[in-house]
Design an enzyme around this catalytic site. Sequence first.
Site, PDB file in Angstrom:
ATOM      1  N   HIS A 220     -38.882 -34.461  24.307  1.00  0.00           N
ATOM      2  CA  HIS A 220     -40.002 -33.573  24.661  1.00  0.00           C
ATOM      3  C   HIS A 220     -40.562 -33.968  26.009  1.00  0.00           C
ATOM      4  CE1 HIS A 220     -42.265 -37.079  23.193  1.00  0.00           C
ATOM      5  NE2 HIS A 220     -43.231 -36.641  23.984  1.00  0.00           N
ATOM      6  N   ASP A 222     -44.511 -34.038  27.779  1.00  0.00           N
ATOM      7  CA  ASP A 222     -45.915 -33.874  27.387  1.00  0.00           C
ATOM      8  C   ASP A 222     -46.478 -32.682  28.147  1.00  0.00           C
ATOM      9  OD1 ASP A 222     -46.703 -37.462  27.254  1.00  0.00           O
ATOM     10  OD2 ASP A 222     -45.419 -36.172  26.030  1.00  0.00           O
ATOM     11  N   HIS A 276     -38.605 -37.281  27.241  1.00  0.00           N
ATOM     12  CA  HIS A 276     -38.528 -38.565  26.550  1.00  0.00           C
ATOM     13  C   HIS A 276     -38.495 -38.349  25.042  1.00  0.00           C
ATOM     14  CE1 HIS A 276     -42.754 -37.551  27.274  1.00  0.00           C
ATOM     15  NE2 HIS A 276     -43.109 -38.336  26.279  1.00  0.00           N
ATOM     16  N   ARG A 286     -43.667 -49.594  14.091  1.00  0.00           N
ATOM     17  CA  ARG A 286     -43.995 -49.464  15.520  1.00  0.00           C
ATOM     18  C   ARG A 286     -45.223 -48.585  15.716  1.00  0.00           C
ATOM     19  NH1 ARG A 286     -42.867 -46.052  19.847  1.00  0.00           N
ATOM     20  NH2 ARG A 286     -42.642 -47.128  21.855  1.00  0.00           N
TER      21      ARG A 286
HETATM   22  C1  LIG Z   1     -53.019 -34.501  22.381  1.00  0.00           C
HETATM   23  C2  LIG Z   1     -52.040 -33.667  22.217  1.00  0.00           C
HETATM   24  C3  LIG Z   1     -50.835 -33.511  23.118  1.00  0.00           C
HETATM   25  C4  LIG Z   1     -49.777 -33.277  22.098  1.00  0.00           C
HETATM   26  C5  LIG Z   1     -50.509 -32.257  21.236  1.00  0.00           C
HETATM   27  C6  LIG Z   1     -51.812 -32.961  20.934  1.00  0.00           C
HETATM   28  C7  LIG Z   1     -51.538 -33.991  19.856  1.00  0.00           C
HETATM   29  C8  LIG Z   1     -50.219 -34.684  19.997  1.00  0.00           C
HETATM   30  C9  LIG Z   1     -49.534 -34.600  21.347  1.00  0.00           C
HETATM   31  C10 LIG Z   1     -48.044 -34.670  21.191  1.00  0.00           C
HETATM   32  C11 LIG Z   1     -47.483 -36.068  21.110  1.00  0.00           C
HETATM   33  C12 LIG Z   1     -45.974 -36.017  20.955  1.00  0.00           C
HETATM   34  C13 LIG Z   1     -45.327 -34.979  21.871  1.00  0.00           C
HETATM   35  C14 LIG Z   1     -46.094 -33.659  21.898  1.00  0.00           C
HETATM   36  C15 LIG Z   1     -45.362 -32.555  22.688  1.00  0.00           C
HETATM   37  C16 LIG Z   1     -46.408 -33.267  20.489  1.00  0.00           C
HETATM   38  O1  LIG Z   1     -45.796 -32.506  19.804  1.00  0.00           O
HETATM   39  O2  LIG Z   1     -47.593 -33.864  20.090  1.00  0.00           O
HETATM   40  C17 LIG Z   1     -47.498 -33.954  22.419  1.00  0.00           C
HETATM   41  C18 LIG Z   1     -48.403 -32.738  22.538  1.00  0.00           C
HETATM   42  C19 LIG Z   1     -48.411 -32.154  23.958  1.00  0.00           C
HETATM   43  O3  LIG Z   1     -48.275 -32.909  24.936  1.00  0.00           O
HETATM   44  O4  LIG Z   1     -48.508 -30.901  24.036  1.00  0.00           O
HETATM   45  O1  LIG Z   2     -44.439 -43.722  21.021  1.00  0.00           O
HETATM   46  C1  LIG Z   2     -44.084 -43.682  22.229  1.00  0.00           C
HETATM   47  O2  LIG Z   2     -43.650 -44.679  22.840  1.00  0.00           O
HETATM   48  C2  LIG Z   2     -44.169 -42.359  22.996  1.00  0.00           C
HETATM   49  C3  LIG Z   2     -45.195 -41.413  22.403  1.00  0.00           C
HETATM   50  C4  LIG Z   2     -45.202 -40.081  23.137  1.00  0.00           C
HETATM   51  O3  LIG Z   2     -44.246 -39.690  23.796  1.00  0.00           O
HETATM   52  C5  LIG Z   2     -46.387 -39.180  23.053  1.00  0.00           C
HETATM   53  O4  LIG Z   2     -47.351 -39.525  22.312  1.00  0.00           O
HETATM   54  O5  LIG Z   2     -46.354 -38.107  23.747  1.00  0.00           O
HETATM   55 FE   LIG Z   3     -44.695 -37.896  24.917  1.00  0.00          FE
END
Ligand SMILES: C=C1C[C@]23C[C@H]1CC[C@H]2[C@@]12CCC[C@@](C)(C(=O)O1)[C@H]2[C@@H]3C(=O)O
Ligand SMILES: O=C(O)CCC(=O)C(=O)O
Ligand SMILES: [Fe+2]
Length: 343
Positions: A220, A222, A276, A286
């Site tokens: 994905h 961010d 990533h 983890r």
């Molecule tokens: C604070 C955020 C940013 C989110 C949505 C919300 C909660 C979790 C984040 C993530 C974290 C993991 C990748 C991602 C793509 C996901 O699915 O959840 C991120 C998403 C985004 O960057 O859009």
């Molecule tokens: O857990 C990690 O090292 C990466 C987490 C991540 O990619 C995210 O929270 O967007």
């Molecule tokens: Fe991420």
Amino acid sequence: MGTPADQAYKHVIPLDFGSVKTMPDSFVWPESESDEVYSGTDQPSIPVIDLTDPNASKLIIQACETWGIFQLTGHGIPRKLMEEVESEAKKLFDLPAEQKLKTLRTPGGPSTGYGNPPSQASLPRKLWQEGFTIMGSAVDQARVLWPHDYQGFCDTMDEYQKQMKALVQQLIRLIFKYLGISEEEVNWFDDPANMCNAALHLNSYPPCPDPTRALGLPPHTDSSLLTILHTPTEGLQIFQEGVGWIQLQAKPDALTVNLGDFLHILSNGRFVSVLHRVMVNQKFHRISMAYHNWPPMNFLVSPLLSKTLADSGQVPKYRPITLKEYHGIKAKHFQHAVSFVKT
Ligand SMILES: C=C1C[C@]23C[C@H]1CC[C@H]2[C@@]12CCC[C@@](C)(C(=O)O1)[C@H]2[C@@H]3C(=O)O
Ligand SMILES: O=C(O)CCC(=O)C(=O)O
Ligand SMILES: [Fe+2]
């Protein structure tokens, strides 16, 4: 009735990871040859930059244009605070499942609390991970989780977000200056009312019985402008064109800074929004903390905000978009979302 994404999202109750001995099929991701981690001895390593280095600005811009991620030392965040955040997060995720479920996210909007965010609604399989998102004060959820002992958690998360915000402001100011984006037009940071443009997202990846067939997080990018990650142990991998998946070497004292889709858009594609993913393991639980930052929900972002770009007569590669609209695109198209914003 919510949109399909909301509906699908409503029924995702996180697995009680501690209670399963074998991995349910819904968590098995299909293998593909592109999954291989780069095994060459000459594995390229991502830039490590000392923020106190006089050349830090130049090195950071170079890293933004080539990798879209770098590890940062000399950031001034006390190690003790980082360890406290880690232990508070571990305390949270070690709670019994029914306790955590009391703070399950409510659908709609960039929600806070426990469980999978709407952005993951379109995924074909489940993730071997649990998330908890905090925006500003966590006291409402903390009171539910620890009715008589929530202050420590709140104080730690408040302090960490405060220090992260200061570090983000320093990095974004440096990057916006390079892009010729004036502070007047984007003075979001100084406006405390805009607290919603940042979130501390805690990630937990419990030990997994079948780690090679599971995913902690799928490939994905961010959505953020940039994300400051404290990822103290191995598991994070980044994709580099022409090389493949590269394991990030965890450096406990360094913070990892990765750029997100909104900085990719603001730089008209010059800065990399790094792809990533997170692999899981059988041995240990983890934990990682990701501090995500975006423009305010309804601020219209366009590459033309950059004077350098506008003056050079370059054609914008992305149409103007708000975070609100982008969240919806992410929930439908996940890692392909940014291609739906191209002009
Ligand atoms: C604070 C955020 C940013 C989110 C949505 C919300 C909660 C979790 C984040 C993530 C974290 C993991 C990748 C991602 C793509 C996901 O699915 O959840 C991120 C998403 C985004 O960057 O859009
Ligand atoms: O857990 C990690 O090292 C990466 C987490 C991540 O990619 C995210 O929270 O967007
Ligand atoms: Fe991420």
